[in-house]
Design a protein around this motif. Structure first.
Motif, mmCIF file in Angstrom:
data_model
loop_
_atom_site.group_PDB
_atom_site.id
_atom_site.type_symbol
_atom_site.label_atom_id
_atom_site.label_comp_id
_atom_site.label_asym_id
_atom_site.label_seq_id
_atom_site.Cartn_x
_atom_site.Cartn_y
_atom_site.Cartn_z
ATOM 1 N N ALA A 5 0.839 -1.204 0.000
ATOM 2 C CA ALA A 5 0.000 0.000 0.000
ATOM 3 C C ALA A 5 0.877 1.259 0.000
ATOM 4 N N LYS A 6 1.958 1.234 0.789
ATOM 5 C CA LYS A 6 2.851 2.389 0.866
ATOM 6 C C LYS A 6 3.562 2.600 -0.472
ATOM 7 N N GLU A 7 4.078 1.525 -1.063
ATOM 8 C CA GLU A 7 4.749 1.629 -2.369
ATOM 9 C C GLU A 7 3.774 2.089 -3.444
ATOM 10 N N HIS A 8 2.554 1.539 -3.418
ATOM 11 C CA HIS A 8 1.541 1.915 -4.400
ATOM 12 C C HIS A 8 1.211 3.407 -4.273
ATOM 13 N N LYS A 9 1.107 3.883 -3.033
ATOM 14 C CA LYS A 9 0.810 5.297 -2.806
ATOM 15 C C LYS A 9 1.931 6.182 -3.348
ATOM 16 N N GLN A 10 3.200 5.764 -3.132
ATOM 17 C CA GLN A 10 4.336 6.539 -3.636
ATOM 18 C C GLN A 10 4.345 6.572 -5.164
ATOM 19 N N VAL A 11 4.064 5.429 -5.792
ATOM 20 C CA VAL A 11 4.016 5.356 -7.259
ATOM 21 C C VAL A 11 2.900 6.250 -7.791
ATOM 22 N N THR A 12 1.749 6.194 -7.148
ATOM 23 C CA THR A 12 0.609 7.014 -7.568
ATOM 24 C C THR A 12 0.930 8.504 -7.395
ATOM 25 N N ARG A 13 1.533 8.860 -6.260
ATOM 26 C CA ARG A 13 1.912 10.254 -6.011
ATOM 27 C C ARG A 13 2.876 10.748 -7.088
ATOM 28 N N GLN A 14 3.864 9.916 -7.435
ATOM 29 C CA GLN A 14 4.830 10.301 -8.458
ATOM 30 C C GLN A 14 4.151 10.460 -9.821
ATOM 31 N N ARG A 15 3.193 9.610 -10.124
ATOM 32 C CA ARG A 15 2.463 9.722 -11.391
ATOM 33 C C ARG A 15 1.706 11.053 -11.444
ATOM 34 N N ILE A 16 1.080 11.430 -10.339
ATOM 35 C CA ILE A 16 0.362 12.707 -10.288
ATOM 36 C C ILE A 16 1.344 13.854 -10.516
ATOM 37 N N ILE A 17 2.509 13.811 -9.851
ATOM 38 C CA ILE A 17 3.516 14.865 -9.989
ATOM 39 C C ILE A 17 3.993 14.968 -11.437
ATOM 40 N N GLU A 18 4.287 13.835 -12.063
ATOM 41 C CA GLU A 18 4.786 13.852 -13.445
ATOM 42 C C GLU A 18 3.727 14.360 -14.421
ATOM 43 N N LYS A 19 2.500 13.889 -14.281
ATOM 44 C CA LYS A 19 1.427 14.339 -15.179
ATOM 45 C C LYS A 19 1.128 15.826 -14.960
#
Length: 190
Positions: A5-19
């Motif tokens: 869950a923590k890794e998934h949240k970090q990946v999702t956060r990074q995707r939001i930042i990049e987009k």
């Protein structure tokens, strides 16, 4: 399960930042609402606040990420001045000018960053200092501090040249501005 869950949240956060970085550079910070930003990331509006306190928080994170990415790109250049010359030519190219969404955050967002809050300005300041340090280290590796003024001049000239070229409706004049900017940039390095 918690680790995923923590890794998934970090990946999702990074995707939001990049987009969001791409969207901000394309449409501006003020021209990019949270619903559009979250849609770009394939998420609902409700998910936004699980990752960021506010849009200002997102903007500061995007600015920091964009500048880190830009600084990391210096590592792919040839060493020393030859790499810096390549960078000047690439930065002041029609391709970079015509694709702000995938280009330099300074040239695309500087006017808006100036109106942002302290957190965003601090993130930008740290990134800009790192870029100036990288340029200075390429100009005089034996004593980067001695080239700091030249590095600031080169960096500001490049950003301003790109911004001016993007603002012109006359394509021939816009290209001429870029070509002169390259000549000016190379002259800075002599």
């Amino acid at each position: 399960m918690a680790r995923y869950a923590k890794e998934h949240k970090q990946v999702t956060r990074q995707r939001i930042i990049e987009k969001a970085g791409h969207r901000f550079k394309q449409d501006g910070i003020d021209g990019s609402g949270i619903s559009t930003l979250m849609s770009d990331a394939g998420l609902t509006n409700g998910a936004f606040y699980a990752h960021f306190e506010s849009k200002d928080d997102l903007v500061a994170n995007v600015v920091a990420d964009e500048l880190r990415t830009q600084i990391a790109a210096y590592g792919a250049l040839q060493p020393g001045r030859p790499g810096l010359e390549d960078f000047v030519r690439e930065y002041l190219s029609p391709e970079h000018r015509d694709n702000p969404g995938s280009g330099c955050p300074s040239a695309a967002l500087l006017d808006e960053i100036g109106r942002c809050g302290d957190e965003t300005k601090q993130a930008y300041t740290e990134g800009a200092k790192a870029i100036v340090e990288e340029i200075a280290a390429r100009l005089t590796p034996e004593d980067p501090q001695s080239a700091r003024g030249t590095a600031i001049g080169l960096y500001t000239m490049m950003v301003g040249t790109l911004q001016l070229s993007r603002a012109l409706s006359d394509r021939k004049f816009a290209d001429e501005v870029l070509e002169q900017g390259i000549e000016n940039g190379l002259a800075f390095m002599r």
